[in-house]
Write an enzyme that holds these catalytic residues in place. Structure first.
Site, short mmCIF file in Angstrom:
data_model
loop_
_atom_site.label_atom_id
_atom_site.label_comp_id
_atom_site.label_asym_id
_atom_site.label_seq_id
_atom_site.Cartn_x
_atom_site.Cartn_y
_atom_site.Cartn_z
N ASP A 113 -35.68 27.46 -1.53
CA ASP A 113 -34.45 27.26 -2.37
C ASP A 113 -34.25 25.80 -2.31
O ASP A 113 -34.01 25.27 -1.20
CB ASP A 113 -33.20 28.11 -2.34
CG ASP A 113 -33.55 29.61 -2.69
OD1 ASP A 113 -34.47 29.78 -3.57
OD2 ASP A 113 -32.93 30.53 -2.25
N ASP A 127 -35.97 31.65 -9.33
CA ASP A 127 -34.77 32.23 -9.63
C ASP A 127 -34.33 31.99 -11.10
O ASP A 127 -33.84 32.94 -11.84
CB ASP A 127 -33.93 32.11 -8.92
CG ASP A 127 -34.26 32.20 -7.28
OD1 ASP A 127 -34.89 33.33 -6.96
OD2 ASP A 127 -33.88 31.44 -6.51
#
Length: 151
Positions: A113, A127
């Site tokens: 991330d 995402d």
């Protein structure tokens, strides 16, 4: 649908590779002040790092979803539903690749991330595709249901 799925997963993996080469874990890089920054993290869980001890479960769910969409794709009639499912599956595939091939090991890998917005969770392109895909799919379901009622 297959093209969208593969393009989303490829963009996700490419941006992760760039960020892994450029960023130091845990060191924020401001893009727009503190509102938007790059922050490299490795997430063993789901959104908001929930379920950190259930990596194997998220891997299984993502693999099942991507496989299910691939099997169902020829029977999906509505373009916007197909787009929504393809975006979700592309995002799931991008994160699945992390879970399969990143540390700490096969099936238990941590998702990369790197996008941090304000005080919100840190996330990635996969995402984002999943989130947009869910919105598109839900709207398509309502529109298609409305068409059936009006017909």
């Amino acid at each position: 649908m297959a093209v969208i799925i593969l393009v989303v997963a490829a963009i996700d993996q490419a941006t992760k590779a760039i960020m892994l080469a450029w960023l130091e874990p845990g060191v924020p890089v401001p893009v727009i002040g503190d509102w938007l920054r790059f922050l490299l993290l490795f997430n063993p869980g789901a959104a908001f790092s929930m379920g950190e001890n259930s990596t194997w479960l998220f891997t299984t769910i993502q693999l099942t979803f991507v496989t299910g969409v691939a099997i169902a794709a020829p029977r999906i009639r509505y373009r916007w539903q197909a787009l929504g499912l393809a975006l979700i599956a592309g995002g799931a595939l991008g994160n699945l690749l992390d879970r399969l091939f990143r540390e700490p090991g096969f099936w238990f890998g941590h998702v990369v991330d790197f996008i941090s917005v304000g005080g919100f969770a840190v996330f990635n392109i996969a995402d984002s595709a999943i989130t947009v895909g869910v919105v598109v799919f839900v709207i398509a379901m309502f529109v298609d249901e409305r068409r059936k009622v009006d017909a």
